[in-house]
Design a protein around this motif. Structure first.
Motif, short mmCIF file in Angstrom:
data_model
loop_
_atom_site.label_atom_id
_atom_site.label_comp_id
_atom_site.label_asym_id
_atom_site.label_seq_id
_atom_site.Cartn_x
_atom_site.Cartn_y
_atom_site.Cartn_z
N TYR A 159 31.82 8.71 41.05
CA TYR A 159 32.20 7.77 42.10
C TYR A 159 33.52 8.22 42.73
O TYR A 159 34.53 8.36 42.04
N ILE A 160 33.51 8.43 44.03
CA ILE A 160 34.66 9.08 44.68
C ILE A 160 35.88 8.18 44.76
O ILE A 160 37.00 8.67 44.90
N PHE A 161 35.68 6.85 44.68
CA PHE A 161 36.80 5.94 44.82
C PHE A 161 37.27 5.41 43.47
O PHE A 161 37.32 4.21 43.24
N SER A 162 37.61 6.29 42.58
CA SER A 162 38.24 5.87 41.32
C SER A 162 39.70 6.33 41.34
O SER A 162 40.04 7.34 41.96
N ARG A 163 40.57 5.58 40.66
CA ARG A 163 42.01 5.89 40.71
C ARG A 163 42.68 5.42 39.43
O ARG A 163 42.22 4.49 38.75
N PRO A 164 43.82 6.02 39.08
CA PRO A 164 44.52 5.63 37.86
C PRO A 164 45.28 4.32 38.04
O PRO A 164 45.73 3.98 39.14
N LEU A 165 45.40 3.57 36.96
CA LEU A 165 46.25 2.39 36.91
C LEU A 165 47.43 2.72 36.01
O LEU A 165 47.25 3.23 34.90
N LEU A 166 48.64 2.41 36.47
CA LEU A 166 49.85 2.94 35.83
C LEU A 166 50.93 1.87 35.70
O LEU A 166 50.97 0.91 36.49
N ILE A 167 51.79 2.06 34.72
CA ILE A 167 53.06 1.35 34.68
C ILE A 167 54.16 2.40 34.51
O ILE A 167 53.93 3.46 33.93
N TYR A 168 55.33 2.11 35.06
CA TYR A 168 56.46 3.02 34.98
C TYR A 168 57.67 2.29 34.40
O TYR A 168 57.87 1.10 34.64
N SER A 169 58.46 3.04 33.64
CA SER A 169 59.76 2.54 33.23
C SER A 169 60.74 3.71 33.18
O SER A 169 60.44 4.79 33.71
N ASP A 170 61.87 3.51 32.56
CA ASP A 170 62.92 4.52 32.54
C ASP A 170 63.50 4.58 31.13
O ASP A 170 63.62 3.56 30.44
N ALA A 171 63.87 5.79 30.67
CA ALA A 171 64.35 5.97 29.30
C ALA A 171 65.58 5.12 29.01
O ALA A 171 65.68 4.48 27.95
N ASN A 172 66.53 5.09 29.95
CA ASN A 172 67.74 4.30 29.72
C ASN A 172 67.45 2.81 29.68
O ASN A 172 68.07 2.07 28.91
N VAL A 173 66.51 2.38 30.52
CA VAL A 173 66.13 0.97 30.48
C VAL A 173 65.54 0.63 29.12
O VAL A 173 65.88 -0.39 28.51
N ILE A 174 64.65 1.49 28.63
CA ILE A 174 64.00 1.24 27.35
C ILE A 174 65.01 1.25 26.20
O ILE A 174 64.94 0.44 25.28
N ARG A 175 65.99 2.16 26.27
CA ARG A 175 66.98 2.25 25.19
C ARG A 175 68.00 1.12 25.26
O ARG A 175 68.43 0.61 24.22
#
Length: 344
Positions: A283-299
């Motif tokens: 199926y040509i219309f598939s796409r990734p679902l993502l979340i982003y964060s940052d190392a300093n935020v996590i630490r």
């Protein structure tokens, strides 16, 4: 800016106000949960007693007890990823997290601006990969975005169920349908009726994905098309397509699945989205679902890392019920390894 706000308190009260939009508008859906509540609308992760034990993959994240997690969390971005994050954090609270989580559905682009330019969110939901200029904006404020893939979505092209002349389209036909004035301009056998288009707003990753795949990444072709309304609210798109026999629109597959009795989904190149064709890439219309964060935020904010830990350990338990497609164990392991590298 119109806003739909949903607040859940520790005693479980819920208020919901839906606004109608027209034209190009930014619609924000904001949810705040605090205290221990029992989710009523999202799928519940099983088993309840040991939410962190997953048989999937080879990478094991440390067990986190939500009862011991303190501090607030801010999440913003994609309306497509929104229902997944909503289900995850309602369960996070059910298992004992007593802090406050703010979740805003404002579109992938607006989410990245909040995360990369203003530095106000801890996690950015996205239905497309981050762009180079957005990475540069993050770098300018001392953030290095870390990507965690949490699932796969299929784009659904939908029309009104009363539409009997179209069941399948090619990519070339779609390009014409979303720029022409009348259906007969696309195919002379189709009605001489105006095409009413209802599509996600420019801040949406869904808009970006469609434009890239169908219109050679030229968004102005869609923006300049007659009889086209844009909205960041998927419900608005669904309601208008469902009530207009000459309408067409596109949305994430989960929103179509929730309203399948009111919409008609089109096959693309003779293929209808399903778990099988999404997994094998047909199926040509598939796409990734993502979340982003940052190392300093996590630490600096351990609660963010704990929440992402809980997210990655449990997302495959609920994602199909929400309406999307799970990541392979290999893909999920890659996301888990990224988190482990930050937490070391």
């Amino acid at each position: 800016m119109l806003m739909t706000a949903l607040f859940l308190s520790s005693c479980g009260d819920r208020s919901d106000q839906n606004a109608q939009n027209s034209g190009v508008e930014e619609v924000q859906e904001e949810v705040e949960l605090e205290g221990a509540v029992t989710p009523e609308t999202s799928p519940v992760i099983q088993p309840v007693t040991t939410p962190q034990q997953l048989p999937e993959g080879n990478v094991q994240l440390p067990e986190i007890d939500p009862l011991e997690v303190e501090g607030d969390i801010s999440i913003a971005g994609s309306s497509t990823v929104f229902p997944i994050s909503l289900a995850i954090y309602e369960n996070f609270i059910q298992y004992g997290y007593a802090g406050k989580i703010k979740l805003d559905s404002i579109g992938s682009g607006a989410g990245f601006r909040l995360f990369c330019e203003e530095g106000e969110s801890d996690i950015s939901n996205a239905s497309r990969p981050i762009k180079e200029e957005e990475v540069e904006a993050c770098t300018a404020i001392g953030r290095q975005p870390i990507e965690f893939r949490i699932g796969t979505d299929a784009l659904a092209i939908v029309v009104n169920p009363a539409n009997e002349f179209i069941t399948n389209v090619t990519k070339e036909e779609l390009a014409t349908i979303f720029t022409a004035e009348k259906w007969s301009d696309v195919n002379s056998d189709w009605p001489n009726e105006i095409i009413e288009r209802f599509v996600p707003g420019e801040d949406s990753g869904t808009f970006d994905f469609f434009v890239e795949e169908v219109l050679d990444d030229n968004g102005q072709r869609l923006l300049n098309a007659p009889n086209t309304e844009l909205s960041e609210d998927d419900n608005y798109i669904e309601q208008n397509v469902a009530s207009n026999s000459n309408a067409i629109g596109f949305m994430g597959y989960a929103y179509y699945k929730q309203n399948a009795n009111e919409l008609k989904i089109l096959s693309i190149e003779e293929i209808v989205p399903s778990p099988e064709v999404i997994e094998n890439g047909d199926y040509i219309f598939s796409r990734p679902l993502l979340i982003y964060s940052d190392a300093n935020v996590i630490r600096n904010k351990p609660q963010v890392g704990h929440f992402i830990n809980f997210y990655l350990n449990n997302v495959n338990k609920i994602i199909e019920e929400v309406g999307y497609f799970p990541s392979s164990s290999q893909t999920l392991d890659a996301s888990k390894n990224r988190l482990l590298e930050v937490m070391e």
